[in-house]
Motif scaffolding. Structure first.
Motif, short mmCIF file in Angstrom:
data_model
loop_
_atom_site.label_atom_id
_atom_site.label_comp_id
_atom_site.label_asym_id
_atom_site.label_seq_id
_atom_site.Cartn_x
_atom_site.Cartn_y
_atom_site.Cartn_z
N LYS A 198 35.23 1.49 31.90
CA LYS A 198 34.62 0.58 32.86
C LYS A 198 33.37 1.20 33.49
CE LYS A 198 35.65 -1.95 37.07
NZ LYS A 198 36.66 -2.25 38.08
N ALA A 199 33.42 2.48 33.78
CA ALA A 199 32.29 3.18 34.39
C ALA A 199 31.08 3.23 33.45
CB ALA A 199 32.69 4.60 34.79
N ALA A 200 31.32 3.11 32.15
CA ALA A 200 30.23 3.17 31.18
C ALA A 200 29.30 1.97 31.29
CB ALA A 200 30.79 3.27 29.76
N GLY A 201 29.80 0.86 31.80
CA GLY A 201 28.97 -0.33 31.94
C GLY A 201 28.93 -1.18 30.68
N SER A 202 28.71 -0.57 29.54
CA SER A 202 28.65 -1.27 28.27
C SER A 202 29.83 -0.84 27.41
CB SER A 202 27.34 -0.96 27.56
OG SER A 202 27.27 -1.62 26.31
N LEU A 203 30.54 -1.81 26.85
CA LEU A 203 31.71 -1.55 26.01
C LEU A 203 31.43 -2.04 24.60
CD1 LEU A 203 34.43 -3.07 28.35
CD2 LEU A 203 33.77 -0.68 28.20
N VAL B 7 31.57 -5.97 31.36
CA VAL B 7 32.67 -6.56 32.11
C VAL B 7 32.14 -7.62 33.08
CG1 VAL B 7 34.53 -6.10 33.75
CG2 VAL B 7 34.07 -4.48 31.90
N GLU B 8 32.70 -8.81 32.99
CA GLU B 8 32.35 -9.91 33.90
C GLU B 8 33.32 -9.97 35.08
OE1 GLU B 8 30.01 -12.90 33.72
OE2 GLU B 8 28.99 -11.17 32.83
N ASN B 9 34.62 -9.89 34.78
CA ASN B 9 35.66 -10.02 35.80
C ASN B 9 36.90 -9.24 35.40
OD1 ASN B 9 34.70 -12.02 37.82
ND2 ASN B 9 34.57 -13.35 36.02
#
Length: 177
Positions: A82-87, A137-139
């Protein structure tokens, strides 16, 4: 003949809600075959690849393009992802059962011995995966002992050809058309 509602009432007429036991729940829902994905990213603290395996993955919306997956509250990998921002979501192929097992472990270097390249969004695309999706991540929605993650897809493509890795009744298998 009693109706289903009548069976939910005790001798005193009070409404009873049946208890669903976790083991039985898992056994019954295990009869629903699912595909398996690997959620990957680059840990912003270490600069190393991180990831987890999930079989709770689904498309949510075409406009905007959204997908969802579920992660246990106890996951130590999810905060790093999640901390990465992009998955990057990797759709695993039938020959990638060991990759799935490695990413499902707790702790250690989950990427030891795995080959991968970067997606356009910078996430690890595992060699041999059928497809990849770059997402943000949106939600997040708390749901019992898991969190439902809704992610927006920014880029996606097929990667390799072959059959999917399928999870069914507690084991892995193949899909035969």
């Amino acid at each position: 003949m009693s109706t289903p509602v009548a069976r939910l009432r005790g001798h005193d007429g009070a409404k009873r809600i049946p208890t669903v036991h976790g083991h039985h729940f898992r056994n019954i829902l295990g009869r629903f075959a699912t595909g398996v994905v690997a959620i990957t990213a680059i840990d912003p603290e270490t600069g190393k690849a991180c990831g987890l395996a999930a079989n709770s993955f689904t498309s949510v919306s075409l406009d905007p393009p959204l997908v969802a997956f579920c992660v246990a509250h106890t996951s130590t990998s999810w905060p790093r992802l999640k901390a990465a921002g992009s998955l990057c979501v990797n759709v695993l192929a039938e020959h990638q059962q060991q990759v799935c097992a490695q990413l499902a472990t707790i702790g250690g270097d989950k990427f030891a011995g795995l080959s991968w390249t970067r997606s356009p969004g910078g996430g690890p695309v595992l060699d041999g995966a059928l497809a990849w999706l770059d997402c943000t991540v949106e939600n997040e929605h708390v749901a019992g002992d898991h969190v439902i993650v809704v992610a927006k897809v920014h880029q996606l493509d097929k990667h390799e050809d072959g059959g999917p890795l399928v999870f069914f009744r507690g084991g892995y298998g193949r899909f035969h058309a």
